[in-house]
Design a protein around this motif. Structure first.
Motif, PDB file in Angstrom:
ATOM      1  N   PHE A 279     -10.247  69.370  32.376  1.00  0.00           N
ATOM      2  CA  PHE A 279     -11.552  68.699  32.436  1.00  0.00           C
ATOM      3  C   PHE A 279     -12.622  69.677  32.927  1.00  0.00           C
ATOM      4  O   PHE A 279     -13.729  69.725  32.395  1.00  0.00           O
ATOM      5  N   LEU A 280     -12.265  70.456  33.943  1.00  0.00           N
ATOM      6  CA  LEU A 280     -13.211  71.425  34.497  1.00  0.00           C
ATOM      7  C   LEU A 280     -13.490  72.536  33.493  1.00  0.00           C
ATOM      8  O   LEU A 280     -14.647  72.939  33.315  1.00  0.00           O
ATOM      9  N   LEU A 281     -12.472  73.010  32.832  1.00  0.00           N
ATOM     10  CA  LEU A 281     -12.635  74.071  31.833  1.00  0.00           C
ATOM     11  C   LEU A 281     -13.588  73.623  30.727  1.00  0.00           C
ATOM     12  O   LEU A 281     -14.516  74.359  30.359  1.00  0.00           O
ATOM     13  N   VAL A 282     -13.405  72.412  30.223  1.00  0.00           N
ATOM     14  CA  VAL A 282     -14.272  71.884  29.160  1.00  0.00           C
ATOM     15  C   VAL A 282     -15.696  71.695  29.685  1.00  0.00           C
ATOM     16  O   VAL A 282     -16.667  72.062  29.010  1.00  0.00           O
ATOM     17  N   ALA A 283     -15.832  71.128  30.885  1.00  0.00           N
ATOM     18  CA  ALA A 283     -17.165  70.887  31.464  1.00  0.00           C
ATOM     19  C   ALA A 283     -17.936  72.187  31.641  1.00  0.00           C
ATOM     20  O   ALA A 283     -19.134  72.265  31.331  1.00  0.00           O
ATOM     21  N   VAL A 284     -17.263  73.228  32.123  1.00  0.00           N
ATOM     22  CA  VAL A 284     -17.923  74.517  32.335  1.00  0.00           C
ATOM     23  C   VAL A 284     -18.314  75.151  31.004  1.00  0.00           C
ATOM     24  O   VAL A 284     -19.435  75.651  30.849  1.00  0.00           O
TER      25      VAL A 284
ATOM     26  N   LYS B 144      -5.851  83.026  41.242  1.00  0.00           N
ATOM     27  CA  LYS B 144      -4.540  82.558  41.700  1.00  0.00           C
ATOM     28  C   LYS B 144      -4.343  81.071  41.408  1.00  0.00           C
ATOM     29  O   LYS B 144      -3.235  80.637  41.124  1.00  0.00           O
ATOM     30  N   VAL B 145      -5.414  80.313  41.479  1.00  0.00           N
ATOM     31  CA  VAL B 145      -5.328  78.879  41.158  1.00  0.00           C
ATOM     32  C   VAL B 145      -5.115  78.699  39.660  1.00  0.00           C
ATOM     33  O   VAL B 145      -4.365  77.828  39.223  1.00  0.00           O
ATOM     34  N   GLY B 146      -5.790  79.536  38.868  1.00  0.00           N
ATOM     35  CA  GLY B 146      -5.680  79.435  37.416  1.00  0.00           C
ATOM     36  C   GLY B 146      -6.842  78.660  36.821  1.00  0.00           C
ATOM     37  O   GLY B 146      -7.478  77.850  37.502  1.00  0.00           O
ATOM     38  N   PHE B 147      -7.095  78.886  35.544  1.00  0.00           N
ATOM     39  CA  PHE B 147      -8.234  78.257  34.876  1.00  0.00           C
ATOM     40  C   PHE B 147      -7.817  77.117  33.941  1.00  0.00           C
ATOM     41  O   PHE B 147      -8.667  76.409  33.429  1.00  0.00           O
ATOM     42  N   LYS B 148      -6.526  76.963  33.731  1.00  0.00           N
ATOM     43  CA  LYS B 148      -6.065  75.963  32.770  1.00  0.00           C
ATOM     44  C   LYS B 148      -5.461  74.729  33.427  1.00  0.00           C
ATOM     45  O   LYS B 148      -5.169  73.750  32.743  1.00  0.00           O
ATOM     46  N   SER B 149      -5.279  74.763  34.743  1.00  0.00           N
ATOM     47  CA  SER B 149      -4.628  73.628  35.405  1.00  0.00           C
ATOM     48  C   SER B 149      -5.521  72.390  35.460  1.00  0.00           C
ATOM     49  O   SER B 149      -5.036  71.282  35.655  1.00  0.00           O
ATOM     50  N   ASN B 150      -6.834  72.580  35.334  1.00  0.00           N
ATOM     51  CA  ASN B 150      -7.766  71.446  35.267  1.00  0.00           C
ATOM     52  C   ASN B 150      -8.568  71.574  33.973  1.00  0.00           C
ATOM     53  O   ASN B 150      -9.613  72.228  33.933  1.00  0.00           O
TER      54      ASN B 150
ATOM     55  N   LEU C 297     -21.883  77.881  37.497  1.00  0.00           N
ATOM     56  CA  LEU C 297     -20.674  77.673  36.701  1.00  0.00           C
ATOM     57  C   LEU C 297     -19.583  78.678  37.058  1.00  0.00           C
ATOM     58  O   LEU C 297     -18.406  78.461  36.748  1.00  0.00           O
ATOM     59  N   VAL C 298     -19.954  79.760  37.709  1.00  0.00           N
ATOM     60  CA  VAL C 298     -18.962  80.704  38.228  1.00  0.00           C
ATOM     61  C   VAL C 298     -18.474  80.221  39.596  1.00  0.00           C
ATOM     62  O   VAL C 298     -17.276  80.227  39.888  1.00  0.00           O
ATOM     63  N   ILE C 299     -19.416  79.771  40.414  1.00  0.00           N
ATOM     64  CA  ILE C 299     -19.093  79.330  41.778  1.00  0.00           C
ATOM     65  C   ILE C 299     -18.098  78.173  41.785  1.00  0.00           C
ATOM     66  O   ILE C 299     -17.231  78.098  42.659  1.00  0.00           O
ATOM     67  N   VAL C 300     -18.185  77.270  40.822  1.00  0.00           N
ATOM     68  CA  VAL C 300     -17.345  76.073  40.835  1.00  0.00           C
ATOM     69  C   VAL C 300     -15.858  76.407  40.869  1.00  0.00           C
ATOM     70  O   VAL C 300     -15.055  75.684  41.459  1.00  0.00           O
ATOM     71  N   TRP C 301     -15.483  77.550  40.277  1.00  0.00           N
ATOM     72  CA  TRP C 301     -14.054  77.900  40.230  1.00  0.00           C
ATOM     73  C   TRP C 301     -13.493  78.214  41.601  1.00  0.00           C
ATOM     74  O   TRP C 301     -12.311  78.005  41.858  1.00  0.00           O
ATOM     75  N   ASN C 302     -14.330  78.734  42.497  1.00  0.00           N
ATOM     76  CA  ASN C 302     -13.846  79.039  43.842  1.00  0.00           C
ATOM     77  C   ASN C 302     -14.031  77.869  44.809  1.00  0.00           C
ATOM     78  O   ASN C 302     -13.912  78.045  46.024  1.00  0.00           O
ATOM     79  N   CYS C 303     -14.337  76.704  44.265  1.00  0.00           N
ATOM     80  CA  CYS C 303     -14.388  75.495  45.096  1.00  0.00           C
ATOM     81  C   CYS C 303     -13.067  74.733  45.015  1.00  0.00           C
ATOM     82  O   CYS C 303     -12.903  73.704  45.655  1.00  0.00           O
ATOM     83  N   ARG C 304     -12.141  75.223  44.220  1.00  0.00           N
ATOM     84  CA  ARG C 304     -10.910  74.478  43.959  1.00  0.00           C
ATOM     85  C   ARG C 304      -9.843  74.655  45.036  1.00  0.00           C
ATOM     86  O   ARG C 304      -8.916  73.851  45.113  1.00  0.00           O
TER      87      ARG C 304
ATOM     88  N   LEU D  72     -17.788  66.335  38.723  1.00  0.00           N
ATOM     89  CA  LEU D  72     -16.889  65.220  38.421  1.00  0.00           C
ATOM     90  C   LEU D  72     -15.505  65.716  38.026  1.00  0.00           C
ATOM     91  O   LEU D  72     -14.490  65.117  38.387  1.00  0.00           O
ATOM     92  N   ALA D  73     -15.462  66.829  37.296  1.00  0.00           N
ATOM     93  CA  ALA D  73     -14.173  67.389  36.884  1.00  0.00           C
ATOM     94  C   ALA D  73     -13.352  67.855  38.082  1.00  0.00           C
ATOM     95  O   ALA D  73     -12.118  67.811  38.047  1.00  0.00           O
ATOM     96  N   LEU D  74     -14.029  68.271  39.155  1.00  0.00           N
ATOM     97  CA  LEU D  74     -13.306  68.681  40.366  1.00  0.00           C
ATOM     98  C   LEU D  74     -12.511  67.523  40.969  1.00  0.00           C
ATOM     99  O   LEU D  74     -11.481  67.735  41.604  1.00  0.00           O
ATOM    100  N   THR D  75     -12.994  66.301  40.752  1.00  0.00           N
ATOM    101  CA  THR D  75     -12.277  65.138  41.302  1.00  0.00           C
ATOM    102  C   THR D  75     -10.975  64.872  40.542  1.00  0.00           C
ATOM    103  O   THR D  75     -10.158  64.063  40.982  1.00  0.00           O
ATOM    104  N   MET D  76     -10.787  65.547  39.416  1.00  0.00           N
ATOM    105  CA  MET D  76      -9.573  65.387  38.611  1.00  0.00           C
ATOM    106  C   MET D  76      -8.569  66.519  38.868  1.00  0.00           C
ATOM    107  O   MET D  76      -7.571  66.629  38.175  1.00  0.00           O
ATOM    108  N   ASP D  77      -8.870  67.367  39.850  1.00  0.00           N
ATOM    109  CA  ASP D  77      -7.992  68.502  40.137  1.00  0.00           C
ATOM    110  C   ASP D  77      -6.595  68.031  40.541  1.00  0.00           C
ATOM    111  O   ASP D  77      -6.463  67.088  41.335  1.00  0.00           O
ATOM    112  N   PRO D  78      -5.548  68.670  40.040  1.00  0.00           N
ATOM    113  CA  PRO D  78      -4.185  68.303  40.454  1.00  0.00           C
ATOM    114  C   PRO D  78      -3.943  68.730  41.900  1.00  0.00           C
ATOM    115  O   PRO D  78      -4.627  69.615  42.410  1.00  0.00           O
ATOM    116  N   PRO D  79      -2.977  68.128  42.584  1.00  0.00           N
ATOM    117  CA  PRO D  79      -2.685  68.514  43.976  1.00  0.00           C
ATOM    118  C   PRO D  79      -2.258  69.978  44.067  1.00  0.00           C
ATOM    119  O   PRO D  79      -1.597  70.494  43.170  1.00  0.00           O
TER     120      PRO D  79
END
Length: 201
Positions: free
Chosen positions: A166-171, A158-164, A143-150, A70-77
């Motif tokens: 919601f995802l950081l908290v969920a993980v 390169k994408v970063g861990f703080k830009s989303n 929980l590791v794999i989800v980061w490379n789905c972004r 669900l947090a992935l759906t909140m990813d910024p463009p």
């Protein structure tokens, strides 16, 4: 509606971002669910003890997968969202990602199956401990794999861990709860020692 060209540009950007996030959501769930089916199916067909119980699978699907998905759906463009050429409208939502899905769930299947098989059948550890190891390994790997789905072009660093956030908290919440579970004996697990954690890692 307001006869403003900028509105059209904003709408296209919003539409592309929503479509990207739907792809990320679908990609993550498919990457992280087939391994459980493969693990349970293969061990059952071979007449071996099952590495994961029904409760563990429910936890993985509802808690581990649910929040981050669900947090992935909140990813910024992504930065290049408006620089891409238009996609083919006939293109499937998982276009270009089937090989990655297959590679991921086969790798997860090997990881989860191997951790359980070695700990229970080779090292002779109690089944509760072996299942706890398989459960924690399967959960943390997702929980590791989800980061490379972004992103399809850039890795997690390169994408970063703080830009989303919601995802950081969920993980983080999923990881903390998962690490605690073996010490609560939930789902028929048993506490893990340092060697167990090193094997999982």
């Amino acid at each position: 509606a307001d006869d403003n060209f900028a509105t059209i540009v904003n709408a296209v950007e919003g539409g592309r971002s929503i479509y990207d996030n739907i792809r990320k959501f679908s990609f993550f769930l498919l990457r992280s669910n087939f391994d459980e089916l493969l693990v349970i199916g293969s061990f059952a067909l071979l007449g071996l003890e099952l590495p994961l119980t029904a409760g563990m699978i429910l936890w993985i699907n509802l808690v581990t997968d649910g929040g981050p998905a669900l947090a992935l759906t909140m990813d910024p463009p992504e930065g290049d969202v408006m620089k891409r050429p238009p996609r083919d409208p006939k293109e499937g939502i998982l276009h270009g990602r089937i090989a990655s899905i297959l590679a991921t769930f086969i790798t997860q299947f090997i990881g989860t199956g191997l951790v359980f098989y070695v700990s229970y059948y080779v090292l002779g550890r109690p089944i509760e401990e072996a299942r706890a190891m398989a459960f924690v390994q399967a959960t943390l790997q997702e929980l590791v794999i989800v980061w490379n789905c972004r992103s399809e072009k850039r890795n997690a660093f390169k994408v970063g861990f703080k830009s989303n956030k919601f995802l950081l908290v969920a993980v983080l919440v999923s990881a903390i709860l998962t690490v605690i579970i073996p010490y609560t004996y939930l789902f028929g697990t048993a506490p893990l020692d340092l060697i167990d954690w090193l094997d999982i890692l």
